[in-house]
Design a protein around this motif. Structure first.
Motif, PDB file in Angstrom:
ATOM      1  N   GLU A 189     -43.508   3.438  52.301  1.00 49.03           N
ATOM      2  CA  GLU A 189     -42.613   2.309  52.553  1.00 49.03           C
ATOM      3  C   GLU A 189     -41.301   2.533  51.817  1.00 49.03           C
ATOM      4  OE1 GLU A 189     -42.261  -2.464  51.573  1.00 49.03           O
ATOM      5  OE2 GLU A 189     -44.255  -1.584  51.927  1.00 49.03           O
ATOM      6  N   GLU A 215     -36.906   3.688  66.414  1.00 51.22           N
ATOM      7  CA  GLU A 215     -38.191   4.291  66.056  1.00 51.22           C
ATOM      8  C   GLU A 215     -38.222   5.716  66.573  1.00 51.22           C
ATOM      9  OE1 GLU A 215     -41.945   1.806  66.009  1.00 51.22           O
ATOM     10  OE2 GLU A 215     -42.275   3.022  67.821  1.00 51.22           O
ATOM     11  N   ASN A 233     -40.637  -1.389  62.215  1.00 50.47           N
ATOM     12  CA  ASN A 233     -41.577  -2.397  62.693  1.00 50.47           C
ATOM     13  C   ASN A 233     -42.649  -2.650  61.635  1.00 50.47           C
ATOM     14  OD1 ASN A 233     -43.300  -4.077  64.074  1.00 50.47           O
ATOM     15  ND2 ASN A 233     -44.023  -2.502  65.510  1.00 50.47           N
ATOM     16  N   CYS A 234     -42.551  -3.765  60.955  1.00 52.79           N
ATOM     17  CA  CYS A 234     -43.507  -4.096  59.882  1.00 52.79           C
ATOM     18  C   CYS A 234     -44.899  -4.427  60.426  1.00 52.79           C
ATOM     19  CB  CYS A 234     -42.987  -5.290  59.070  1.00 52.79           C
ATOM     20  SG  CYS A 234     -41.446  -4.970  58.193  1.00 52.79           S
ATOM     21  N   ALA A 235     -44.989  -4.741  61.710  1.00 54.78           N
ATOM     22  CA  ALA A 235     -46.261  -5.153  62.290  1.00 54.78           C
ATOM     23  C   ALA A 235     -46.895  -4.036  63.121  1.00 54.78           C
ATOM     24  CB  ALA A 235     -46.044  -6.394  63.158  1.00 54.78           C
ATOM     25  N   PHE A 236     -46.631  -2.792  62.771  1.00 53.39           N
ATOM     26  CA  PHE A 236     -47.171  -1.686  63.565  1.00 53.39           C
ATOM     27  C   PHE A 236     -48.701  -1.641  63.479  1.00 53.39           C
ATOM     28  CE2 PHE A 236     -46.377   0.177  59.355  1.00 53.39           C
ATOM     29  CZ  PHE A 236     -47.562   0.845  59.091  1.00 53.39           C
ATOM     30  N   ASP A 237     -49.303  -1.251  64.595  1.00 53.15           N
ATOM     31  CA  ASP A 237     -50.745  -1.055  64.667  1.00 53.15           C
ATOM     32  C   ASP A 237     -51.025   0.400  64.300  1.00 53.15           C
ATOM     33  OD1 ASP A 237     -53.314  -0.219  65.745  1.00 53.15           O
ATOM     34  OD2 ASP A 237     -53.367  -2.133  66.816  1.00 53.15           O
ATOM     35  N   LYS A 238     -51.615   0.626  63.149  1.00 47.89           N
ATOM     36  CA  LYS A 238     -51.749   1.980  62.628  1.00 47.89           C
ATOM     37  C   LYS A 238     -52.537   2.891  63.549  1.00 47.89           C
ATOM     38  CE  LYS A 238     -52.918   4.454  58.378  1.00 47.89           C
ATOM     39  NZ  LYS A 238     -53.400   4.340  56.998  1.00 47.89           N
ATOM     40  N   THR A 250     -40.201   4.086  61.361  1.00 52.55           N
ATOM     41  CA  THR A 250     -40.095   2.826  62.091  1.00 52.55           C
ATOM     42  C   THR A 250     -39.689   1.693  61.152  1.00 52.55           C
ATOM     43  OG1 THR A 250     -41.291   1.254  63.506  1.00 52.55           O
ATOM     44  CG2 THR A 250     -42.552   2.318  61.755  1.00 52.55           C
ATOM     45  N   LYS A 284     -36.627  -3.060  55.581  1.00 52.34           N
ATOM     46  CA  LYS A 284     -37.743  -2.181  55.296  1.00 52.34           C
ATOM     47  C   LYS A 284     -37.896  -1.121  56.387  1.00 52.34           C
ATOM     48  CE  LYS A 284     -40.865  -5.117  52.584  1.00 52.34           C
ATOM     49  NZ  LYS A 284     -42.228  -5.716  52.551  1.00 52.34           N
TER      50      LYS A 284
END
Length: 395
Positions: free
Chosen positions: A14, A23, A133-138, A131, A2
């Motif tokens: 996505e 990134e 990174n699925c856990a990015f802090d928006k 990116t 992803k």
């Protein structure tokens, strides 16, 4: 794997990761060209940007490295609807996927590029992040995205030392010029090629000598001069005007390049000196904008820019309309032209933006668009012939 495209306005797309696994934050722009993705990828004008191709399927022909416009990939990111992973062409060297990996460029596929284009068209060019990174802090990511600036990208793309390119006689022996084979600037900077002589006329005793101020010049621009019999000397962007003029070239070309022209006041000062000389000058793209600044006009950032090979430019002298290639995010404000020095000679039919200027009492002219000298749209390649005519003293 992803991948996500996060825009400055908070929109998140996505899709699927393509290219290098890294990134990247850059300015997101769109290009409406239906062909020529390799030309886009290797064009220094896109330095500091992530390019969204509006045509839905990219990569059918793979990559033929002989067709590269420079030796590197300049966009930071590449955004497509669908990437062809199985190219079909007898000249193909590698697939787009392999090419992006080779040049460490991140990308994303499988997103709605039509929706992305409409956002950029309606709200204007904006920054974004690609990116995996699925856990990015928006919220954290958006702060970084908004803080990004393209900056003085010309310094990244210009050659570091002057170099020379032979005229057409050499081309007949060695085949056509290409970004990968004959315009690898690193080869000159590493001492693998001869530097230009003190007097560039020594390059071609019987022909013409042209100087190119490299703000991000592509191979086809230099080739257009070489195949017309010019020996070409290419100078770094921050070369002093005195050095170029001392070499006594028959003409000067101020090349295309990336970024905001107002970020280069030192180049503008040197162009003022070139303007005062009697040498014929042809300026393209960023060069067009810088020359306008050097003679008192103003420039501005367009809402979403013009990028693609399908823009109509009307010649205000002849009334003809040419379909041209535009790759700029900035334009000259025609209302600020000094009538004693400049005359607007071209205008974009779609939105009325300036596309060409002639300089009164001078052998100087410039265009916002890219006159293709090798392949692509050839309807504006006559502009190189116009420069050659001036260099011969015939106009």
């Amino acid at each position: 794997m992803k991948a996500f495209l996060i825009l400055e306005n908070g929109t998140v797309f996505e899709g699927t990761h393509i290219g290098a696994d890294k990134e990247v934050i850059s300015e997101v722009v769109f290009d409406t060209a239906m062909v020529g993705y390799l030309s886009v990828l290797t064009d220094p004008t896109y330095a500091g940007q992530a390019v969204c191709m509006t045509y839905p399927l990219i990569g059918n022909f793979g990559v033929s490295k002989e067709d590269m416009q420079s030796a590197k990939v300049w966009p930071d990111g590449f955004i497509v609807k669908e990437l062809s992973r199985i190219p079909s062409n007898f000249r193909c060297d590698v697939s787009i996927q392999e090419f992006l990996e080779e040049h460490h460029v991140a990308g994303i596929a499988g997103i709605d590029t039509r929706a992305l284009t409409k956002i950029l068209r309606d709200q204007g060019t904006m920054n974004g992040m690609i990116t995996t990174n699925c856990a990015f802090d928006k919220e954290e990511v958006l702060q970084k995205i908004k803080a990004y600036k393209v900056g003085r990208a010309v310094e990244k793309v210009t050659c570091q030392v002057p170099y020379q390119v032979a005229h057409t006689t050499d081309l007949a022996q060695n085949g056509p010029l290409s970004g990968s084979a004959r315009f690898d600037k690193d080869a000159y900077e590493n001492g693998e090629r001869e530097p230009i002589p003190t007097n560039v006329k020594e390059l071609n005793g019987l022909g013409l000598s042209a100087a190119v101020l490299d703000l991000g010049a592509t191979a086809d621009v230099i080739q257009a001069l070489a195949i017309r019999g010019c020996s070409v000397s290419v100078y770094p962007a921050h070369t002093k005007a005195e050095e170029i003029l001392a070499a006594q070239p028959d003409g000067i070309l101020i090349s295309n390049g990336p970024g905001d022209p107002k970020e280069y006041p030192e180049i503008v000062e040197e162009l003022k000196k070139i303007y005062e000389s009697d040498i014929p000058v042809f300026a393209i793209g960023l060069g067009h904008q810088l020359m306008a600044l050097a003679t008192g006009a103003d420039t501005y950032k367009m809402k979403c820019g013009h990028r693609g090979g399908n823009h109509p430019s009307k010649d205000l002298v002849t009334g003809q309309v040419h379909i041209v290639t535009l790759k700029q995010g900035y334009a000259v404000d025609a209302s600020t032209l000094d009538a004693a020095k400049m005359r607007e000679t071209g205008r974009n039919v779609n939105d009325g933006t300036n596309t060409a200027i002639d300089y009164v009492g001078k052998k100087i002219f410039s265009v916002q668009y890219r006159p293709e000298g090798n392949g692509g749209l050839l309807s504006s390649s006559y502009l190189y012939d116009r420069l050659i005519t001036m260099m011969k003293g015939e106009n």
